[in-house]
Design an enzyme around this catalytic site. Structure first.
Site, PDB file in Angstrom:
ATOM      1  N   GLU A 165      -9.756   5.983   3.138  1.00 23.17           N
ATOM      2  CA  GLU A 165     -10.605   4.908   3.652  1.00 23.17           C
ATOM      3  C   GLU A 165      -9.696   3.719   3.875  1.00 23.17           C
ATOM      4  OE1 GLU A 165     -10.143   5.373   0.441  1.00 23.17           O
ATOM      5  OE2 GLU A 165      -9.520   3.337  -0.077  1.00 23.17           O
ATOM      6  N   SER A 206       1.658  -9.614  -0.787  1.00 21.52           N
ATOM      7  CA  SER A 206       1.387  -8.176  -0.744  1.00 21.52           C
ATOM      8  C   SER A 206       1.505  -7.564   0.640  1.00 21.52           C
ATOM      9  CB  SER A 206      -0.001  -7.893  -1.318  1.00 21.52           C
ATOM     10  OG  SER A 206      -0.969  -8.666  -0.633  1.00 21.52           O
ATOM     11  N   LYS A 223       0.807  -1.227   0.000  1.00 24.98           N
ATOM     12  CA  LYS A 223       0.000   0.000   0.000  1.00 24.98           C
ATOM     13  C   LYS A 223       0.837   1.272   0.000  1.00 24.98           C
ATOM     14  CE  LYS A 223      -4.251  -1.711   0.220  1.00 24.98           C
ATOM     15  NZ  LYS A 223      -5.203  -1.485  -0.898  1.00 24.98           N
TER      16      LYS A 223
END
Lengths: 404, 275
Positions: free
Chosen positions: A118, A386, A96
């Site tokens: 969010e 990830s 991210k």
């Protein structure tokens, strides 16, 4: 699909990926999106901007992330060789941050002192709070009340980083509701606020720029495959909620026809139960939510369906519009892994390789295991690992009946 | 201008001729229960409503504040769907053939029903206009012609942040009236600045002859009158929906409550028009 799309040239100027994507927003936000589009267009090929982005990725995020050959696990499975793209080793523990670094640079250039985000599992919230702390930006993160409960560790991390975490009590109290609330904040504070969307969804230009910022992982993996395997891999596997880590890995390989791609959605209790978050695999009808047209889980009346997944980060009824097109043109095969398979993969990688994956990433591992078992030993599969699994220890412990 | 002027155009032409301003109430269909909606619509008309914006409940009303979010939740508890909302309009038309009805809401229920099926059923029910807040003119595509072919006018939003270039596009595509969002925020937000709205509307007048109606922040006779001085109509939503919520346990008292608040606004608007 009979129409031909050059998948490297999308979206079109109006933000569409074939029939998907677009900019379905209330009028108040149109100006901010046009402005963002212009800023990004001017910076996309600006060497100074790219150099600053690359510098941050190298010295702050710790890139490149390794491509690790999971030899022992591959041997146990007895099929193809599994390689892990270690996005879990990035600063903040997931892919991210690639995107939040990029968007924070855009926020800085646009002169806005406040960012909002969010978050589902909390990884995007943490990555946003992190870059906000570093740049001295005010930061508010919207998080579904149910997710606040199941991701307490990340909530506290965000607060330590100086962000305000706002639990969202409306609707199903998960990621989609957090996004609704972030959009409500943005429409109210659009003059001084930059909205850092965490996935390849939302109104144009977000799906494009989030893809571009995450594509560093795919570019590295492509280069590392050539160096370490001696050729391109036979297959790529990544989990898909909104689809940002999958898009980041897949995009630089999109023209490599010999590389098969698998996007793994959240099968929840199993597709047959209807309790899942797998709009692509389940062939959900086309719909419009959060600014884009895509495959979308809704009931016959068009009300957005409740989704279910053991992983908060994949608990979303839609999916990025570029994935929707890639499904239609057959470039990527979308499949689902259910909660049971995911937990097994989580435990297995932890035990066999000493790497604890995020439950989201464990979806990709669950499918990679099946795929590897069906292939000979001289085939190579790259899995996007990830995120790391520390944030999920509470969830797994609870399933094991353990209270801390 | 539409060759076969529909109810919205006729109503605004009549208002203009009379020197009056449009009073446009918004209520959410199915709130607090589907059985009441048609009565509420008639009550609005009795109190002087010129156009009714009937909200189609949606699970994720991301442009709305808490008041209308909760109205959607109450309506959805009763399973109110777009198909039911169309039945309500048809029932309303049994007693009212003249008051224009605009469906307001979000795109996905229409998307899921299918645009052709929706256009046909909406026309048959007696709907006059459609305002999907997440459907800007750029995304209408061939649906603009489809709606027009079925006598459905596409109502679009303008906002304080709309650039002149976009305003030109929106005015070009708009039909019926334009809905000017008075402030940056969600529905039910606090204060509006009538003077700022007035100057924004003045610049929009140069771009269009369509009636300019203003919503967001109109809560009583005084705010309605203040906006009525600069706009062609006022749209009132959360103030009504809030009163419906307060009386959700005694729905038989709601029509009178709607008549009172709308009556106050009607009087204030008309007093100003005569002055």
């Amino acid at each position: 699909m009979s129409r031909f799309f050059d998948l490297t040239q999308l979206p079109d100027a109006s933000g569409h990926f074939g029939p998907y994507g677009g900019r379905f927003v209330s009028e108040t936000l149109s100006f901010a999106l046009e402005e963002l589009d212009k800023i990004y267009a001017s910076l996309k090929h600006d060497p100074d901007f790219q150099a600053e982005f690359d510098r941050d990725l190298t010295h702050y995020v710790g890139r490149p992330s390794p491509l690790y050959h999971a030899e022992r696990w591959s041997r146990e499975i007895g099929g193809a060789q599994i390689w892990l793209k270690r996005e879990d080793l990035n600063h903040t523990g997931a892919h991210k941050v690639n995107n939040t670094i990029g968007q924070a640079l855009l926020a800085k250039r646009s002169g806005k002192p406040r960012v909002i985000a969010e978050t589902g599992a909390g990884q995007h919230g943490v990555a946003t709070a992190t870059v906000a702390a570093r740049l001295g930006l005010e930061c508010e993160v919207y998080m579904g009340a149910e997710d606040v409960e199941r991701q307490k560790l990340n909530v506290y991390r965000m607060r330590l980083l100086g962000a305000k975490v706002v639990p969202v009590e409306s609707g199903s109290r998960t990621l989609k509701d957090a996004m609704n609330e972030a959009l409500r904040d943005w429409v109210t504070n659009v003059d001084n606020t930059f909205y850092i969307i965490g996935t390849v969804a939302g109104p144009h230009p977000y799906p494009m720029l989030v893809r571009d910022f995450n594509a560093v992982a795919g570019r590295e993996a492509r280069r590392q495959s050539l160096e370490q395997i001696g050729r391109l891999p036979d297959a790529l596997v990544a989990c898909v909620g909104g689809g940002s880590n999958a898009m980041g890995l897949f995009y630089p390989f999109v023209e490599d026809d010999e590389v098969a791609m698998y996007g793994v959605e959240a099968g929840g209790d199993g597709l047959a139960t209807g309790r899942h978050a797998a709009p692509l695999t389940a062939n959900a009808p086309r719909g419009v939510l959060h600014g884009n047209r895509t495959y979308l889980m809704s009931d016959e009346g068009g009300q957005i369906a409740d989704t279910h997944s053991v992983s908060a980060g994949l608990d979303y009824p839609g999916v990025g519009p570029e994935h929707a097109l890639w499904k239609d043109v057959g470039r990527v095969e979308y499949v689902a892994a259910d909660d049971h398979e995911v937990l097994a993969a989580f435990r297995e990688l932890t035990r066999v390789e000493g790497i604890m994956p995020a439950l989201e990433s464990a979806h990709a591992l669950a499918h990679a295991k099946k795929l590897a078992a069906s292939l000979p030993r001289d085939k190579h599969i790259v899995v996007n690992l990830s995120g790391r699994g520390d944030k999920d220890i509470h969830t797994v412990a609870k399933i094991d009946g353990i209270e801390f | 201008m539409n060759q076969h002027a529909n109810r919205i155009d006729r109503r605004f032409a009549a208002l203009k001729a009379a020197g009056r301003k449009a009073l446009i109430p918004y209520i959410t269909a199915g709130d607090p229960a589907p059985a009441h909606t048609v009565d509420f619509m008639h009550a609005c008309v009795e109190a002087g409503a010129d156009v009714i914006e009937l909200g189609v409940p949606f699970s994720d009303p991301m442009a709305d504040g808490p008041v209308i979010q909760k109205a959607c939740e109450r309506a959805l508890l009763h399973g109110t769907r777009l198909s039911h909302v169309l039945e309500m309009v048809a029932a309303f038309r049994e007693r009212d053939a003249e008051t224009p009805v605009v469906l307001m809401g979000y795109l996905n229920p229409i998307e899921r029903m299918g645009y052709a099926a929706f256009a046909r059923q909406a026309r048959d029910a007696g709907v006059d206009g459609v305002l999907a807040v997440d459907m800007p003119p750029e995304e209408m595509g061939e649906n603009a012609a489809l709606f027009a072919d079925h006598g459905l006018q596409s109502i679009f939003l303008l906002a304080p942040t709309t650039s002149e270039q976009r305003a030109t596009t929106i005015c070009h595509h708009g039909q019926g009236y334009l809905y000017y969002v008075s402030l940056k925020g969600v529905t039910g937000a606090a204060t509006l600045d009538a003077e700022a709205v007035g100057s924004q509307l003045a610049s929009l007048r140069a771009l269009t002859e369509l009636p300019l109606c203003v919503g967001f922040g109109i809560r009583d006779g005084a705010t309605a009158a203040a906006i009525g001085r600069v706009a062609d109509g006022v749209i009132v939503g959360s103030a009504l929906v809030g009163r419906i919520a307060e009386r959700a346990d005694a729905p038989e008292t709601i029509p009178q409550a709607l008549r009172e608040i709308l009556g106050e606004m009607r009087t204030a608007l008309d007093r100003d028009a005569r002055a």
